[in-house]
Design a protein around this motif. Structure first.
Motif, PDB file in Angstrom:
ATOM      1  N   SER A  46       0.793  -1.528  -0.159  1.00 34.68           N
ATOM      2  CA  SER A  46      -0.261  -0.148  -0.188  1.00 34.68           C
ATOM      3  C   SER A  46       0.961   1.622   0.268  1.00 34.68           C
ATOM      4  O   SER A  46       0.503   2.133  -0.252  1.00 34.68           O
ATOM      5  CB  SER A  46      -0.809  -0.384   1.307  1.00 34.68           C
ATOM      6  OG  SER A  46      -1.664  -1.015   1.276  1.00 34.68           O
ATOM      7  N   VAL A  47       1.685   1.082   0.829  1.00 32.16           N
ATOM      8  CA  VAL A  47       3.068   2.875   0.797  1.00 32.16           C
ATOM      9  C   VAL A  47       3.245   2.295  -0.620  1.00 32.16           C
ATOM     10  O   VAL A  47       3.553   3.576  -0.823  1.00 32.16           O
ATOM     11  CB  VAL A  47       4.030   2.340   1.755  1.00 32.16           C
ATOM     12  CG1 VAL A  47       4.544   3.037   2.066  1.00 32.16           C
ATOM     13  CG2 VAL A  47       3.215   2.201   3.245  1.00 32.16           C
ATOM     14  N   PHE A  48       3.944   1.437  -0.808  1.00 32.43           N
ATOM     15  CA  PHE A  48       4.054   1.578  -2.140  1.00 32.43           C
ATOM     16  C   PHE A  48       4.235   1.969  -3.611  1.00 32.43           C
ATOM     17  O   PHE A  48       4.150   2.571  -4.064  1.00 32.43           O
ATOM     18  CB  PHE A  48       4.747   0.452  -2.401  1.00 32.43           C
ATOM     19  CG  PHE A  48       5.821  -0.394  -4.395  1.00 32.43           C
ATOM     20  CD1 PHE A  48       6.951   0.296  -3.902  1.00 32.43           C
ATOM     21  CD2 PHE A  48       5.772  -0.418  -4.629  1.00 32.43           C
ATOM     22  CE1 PHE A  48       8.449   0.467  -4.968  1.00 32.43           C
ATOM     23  CE2 PHE A  48       6.517  -0.021  -6.119  1.00 32.43           C
ATOM     24  CZ  PHE A  48       7.976   0.055  -6.151  1.00 32.43           C
ATOM     25  N   GLU A  49       2.224   1.957  -3.107  1.00 32.22           N
ATOM     26  CA  GLU A  49       1.378   2.183  -4.505  1.00 32.22           C
ATOM     27  C   GLU A  49       1.327   3.627  -4.179  1.00 32.22           C
ATOM     28  O   GLU A  49       0.763   4.050  -5.273  1.00 32.22           O
ATOM     29  CB  GLU A  49      -0.012   2.007  -4.198  1.00 32.22           C
ATOM     30  CG  GLU A  49      -1.042   1.941  -5.761  1.00 32.22           C
ATOM     31  CD  GLU A  49      -0.147   1.060  -6.709  1.00 32.22           C
ATOM     32  OE1 GLU A  49      -0.480   2.485  -7.702  1.00 32.22           O
ATOM     33  OE2 GLU A  49      -0.244   0.361  -6.472  1.00 32.22           O
ATOM     34  N   ALA A  50       1.382   3.932  -2.902  1.00 35.14           N
ATOM     35  CA  ALA A  50       1.193   5.408  -3.000  1.00 35.14           C
ATOM     36  C   ALA A  50       2.225   6.806  -2.758  1.00 35.14           C
ATOM     37  O   ALA A  50       1.457   7.247  -3.636  1.00 35.14           O
ATOM     38  CB  ALA A  50       0.628   5.724  -1.292  1.00 35.14           C
ATOM     39  N   VAL A  51       2.929   5.922  -2.657  1.00 31.32           N
ATOM     40  CA  VAL A  51       4.497   6.764  -3.474  1.00 31.32           C
ATOM     41  C   VAL A  51       4.755   6.650  -4.869  1.00 31.32           C
ATOM     42  O   VAL A  51       4.913   7.661  -5.505  1.00 31.32           O
ATOM     43  CB  VAL A  51       5.531   5.856  -2.780  1.00 31.32           C
ATOM     44  CG1 VAL A  51       6.873   6.205  -3.470  1.00 31.32           C
ATOM     45  CG2 VAL A  51       5.309   6.258  -0.987  1.00 31.32           C
ATOM     46  N   THR A  52       4.553   5.671  -5.517  1.00 32.48           N
ATOM     47  CA  THR A  52       4.698   5.563  -6.594  1.00 32.48           C
ATOM     48  C   THR A  52       3.612   6.420  -8.019  1.00 32.48           C
ATOM     49  O   THR A  52       3.522   6.933  -8.763  1.00 32.48           O
ATOM     50  CB  THR A  52       5.279   4.261  -8.016  1.00 32.48           C
ATOM     51  OG1 THR A  52       3.581   3.564  -6.891  1.00 32.48           O
ATOM     52  CG2 THR A  52       6.293   3.628  -6.519  1.00 32.48           C
ATOM     53  N   ALA A  53       1.879   5.393  -7.152  1.00 29.69           N
ATOM     54  CA  ALA A  53       0.872   6.036  -8.256  1.00 29.69           C
ATOM     55  C   ALA A  53       0.932   5.513  -9.488  1.00 29.69           C
ATOM     56  O   ALA A  53       0.774   6.709 -10.620  1.00 29.69           O
ATOM     57  CB  ALA A  53       1.067   8.106  -7.719  1.00 29.69           C
ATOM     58  N   GLN A  54       1.467   4.796  -9.480  1.00 26.47           N
ATOM     59  CA  GLN A  54       1.484   4.513 -10.785  1.00 26.47           C
ATOM     60  C   GLN A  54       0.579   2.935 -11.596  1.00 26.47           C
ATOM     61  O   GLN A  54       1.188   2.258 -12.392  1.00 26.47           O
ATOM     62  CB  GLN A  54       2.803   4.208 -11.451  1.00 26.47           C
ATOM     63  CG  GLN A  54       4.500   4.683 -11.279  1.00 26.47           C
ATOM     64  CD  GLN A  54       4.039   6.377 -12.234  1.00 26.47           C
ATOM     65  OE1 GLN A  54       4.140   5.358 -14.051  1.00 26.47           O
ATOM     66  NE2 GLN A  54       3.931   6.930 -12.709  1.00 26.47           N
TER      67      GLN A  54
END
Length: 147
Positions: free
Chosen positions: A18-26
């Motif tokens: 979830s954090v990785f998704e939020a940071v990348t937004a890709q």
């Protein structure tokens, strides 16, 4: 493996993805978040570890397959053309001398007057015929047409 450790691993994976998704937004790890949630639910329902892992993999793949059309649209957005694009390739007439060094020059293309610059920096005199090669900002980039 201790039950609490497995529970902690699934929760940690949900948080990490979830954090990785939020940071990348890709849209790169949202499928793994969904797969981790499904595996966590399987763990809560006392499924064996091998089944939890299979559920994680299968649900992640299914989530990817279902959302793939959305992802393709998101990653490769359609280029929105403007009405100005239609002048590329058209022929026009220089109405004011085109001189890139002095930042002057106008052409008449498609019945409209446009600011213009030459493709290679050459000076193009008034009344010369030109072809539009591209648009840069609000200026046409043109090249002279030899008669």
């Amino acid at each position: 493996m201790p039950e609490n450790l497995i529970l902690t691993v699934w929760i940690a994976l949900i948080v990490i993805f979830s954090v990785f998704e939020a940071v990348t937004a890709q849209l790169v790890s949202v499928w793994f978040v969904i797969g981790s949630i499904a595996a966590l639910v399987a763990h809560i329902l006392n499924a064996p570890l091998y089944l939890q892992i299979i559920i994680f993999i299968v649900v992640s793949i299914v989530a990817l397959a279902i959302t793939r059309p959305l992802v393709k649209k998101y990653i490769h957005p359609k280029k929105q053309s403007t009405n100005a694009d239609r002048v590329i390739g058209q022929i026009g007439i220089v109405t004011e001398k085109i001189d890139n060094l002095n930042a002057v020059g106008n052409v008449k293309v498609d019945g409209k007057i446009w600011s213009a610059r030459s493709t290679n920096g050459e000076i193009i005199p008034p009344d010369a015929r030109i072809e539009v090669t591209e648009i840069s900002g609000v200026k046409l980039i043109v090249k002279p047409i030899n008669k």
